[in-house]
Design an enzyme around this catalytic site. Structure first.
Site, PDB file in Angstrom:
ATOM      1  N   ASP A 143     121.502 139.260  -7.904  1.00  0.00           N
ATOM      2  CA  ASP A 143     121.426 138.041  -8.704  1.00  0.00           C
ATOM      3  C   ASP A 143     122.860 137.634  -9.075  1.00  0.00           C
ATOM      4  OD1 ASP A 143     120.366 136.049 -10.531  1.00  0.00           O
ATOM      5  OD2 ASP A 143     120.936 137.434 -12.132  1.00  0.00           O
ATOM      6  N   ASP A 182     123.852 134.703 -11.829  1.00  0.00           N
ATOM      7  CA  ASP A 182     124.044 134.354 -13.239  1.00  0.00           C
ATOM      8  C   ASP A 182     123.747 135.522 -14.169  1.00  0.00           C
ATOM      9  OD1 ASP A 182     124.922 131.700 -13.034  1.00  0.00           O
ATOM     10  OD2 ASP A 182     122.880 130.976 -12.752  1.00  0.00           O
ATOM     11  N   SER A 225     118.077 133.529 -16.530  1.00  0.00           N
ATOM     12  CA  SER A 225     118.874 134.090 -17.619  1.00  0.00           C
ATOM     13  C   SER A 225     119.401 133.015 -18.549  1.00  0.00           C
ATOM     14  CB  SER A 225     120.015 134.937 -17.068  1.00  0.00           C
ATOM     15  OG  SER A 225     120.529 134.384 -15.887  1.00  0.00           O
TER      16      SER A 225
HETATM   17 MG    MG Z   1     120.416 136.065 -13.817  1.00  0.00          MG
END
Ligand code: MG
Length: 243
Positions: free
Chosen positions: A7, A9, A169
């Site tokens: 991932d 971010d 997020s």
């Molecule tokens: Mg993230």
């Protein structure tokens, strides 16, 4: 062969979105022989920016599992997909045009703000993206990002129209009927034709949970908990547990 899904971010990227802090970590994964697959809600154009910075040539997954982009000829066998520029693409999600039209029809009632109804200046204020990265984030192909809403209830309306609202997020991502796990499975199936695959994932948000389900070893940066994922405080901690 070992494949790791990453991932971006809040996992590899901090508040300033710079690729620099994660450079060494990526280098260590390369040294350990990993196939490194970015699996993020970011667009193709944004991910190309990070792939260049980190010198990655592997396939990658854009817009929260919406499409798998593979450089032509990456796999030594024919892969069925759409041709886009120098890529073969397997599309799992929904066209951006339909997602934007649906959000446009709900925006007034729910006070929705997203790329499609925001200026570059507003996007910078919502996201903190540096000015040079904003145009890359606007190049959307399969998803929208909700920065702001004035009341709840739109999730159900989106679902009734065949779309999904997924909490990442930072924001809420609106996508077709797909997720990061479905797209990761597509890639794992391709790699498995080359030999035995051991799969890893590193993420931080709820949108990474479907990804955790499909890999052998999952790691979560930060405090969210997932039954299958081991919590670590920073990506470097992952390097300590891979031998
Ligand atoms: Mg993230």
């Amino acid at each position: 062969m070992r494949v790791i899904f990453l991932d971006l971010d809040k996992t590899l990227l901090g508040e300033d979105y710079s690729p620099e802090p994660a450079k060494e970590f990526i280098g260590s994964l390369k040294k350990a022989g990993f196939e490194i697959i970015i699996n993020s809600s970011k667009t193709r154009a944004e991910q190309e920016y990070y792939r260049r910075a980190w010198k990655l040539g592997e396939p990658f997954i854009v817009e929260n599992g919406s499409a798998v982009f593979m450089p032509h000829g990456y796999f030594p066998f024919t892969v069925e997909g759409v041709r886009k520029g120098s890529y073969t693409v397997i599309e799992l999600g929904e066209r951006y045009g339909r997602i934007k039209a649906t959000l446009d029809s709900l925006a007034g009632r729910y006070g929705l703000k997203y790329y499609g109804n925001s200026t570059p200046e507003e996007v910078m204020a919502f996201t903190g993206l540096p000015e040079e990265l904003v145009p890359l984030a606007f190049r959307r192909e399969y998803s929208e990002t909700l920065f702001r809403w004035s009341r709840e209830g739109f999730t159900e309306e989106l679902e009734a129209k065949g779309l999904r609202a997924v909490r990442g997020s930072r924001f809420i991502n609106v996508i077709g009927n797909t997720d990061k796990g479905k797209a990761a499975l597509v890639i794992l199936n391709l790699y498995s034709r080359l030999g035995e695959v051991e799969s890893y994932a590193l993420g931080d948000g709820e949108n990474d949970f479907p990804l955790f389900e499909v890999v052998d070893r999952a790691f979560i940066v930060g405090n969210l908990s997932h039954a299958k994922a081991k919590n670590i405080s920073s990506p470097d901690e992952l390097l300590e547990v891979i031998e």
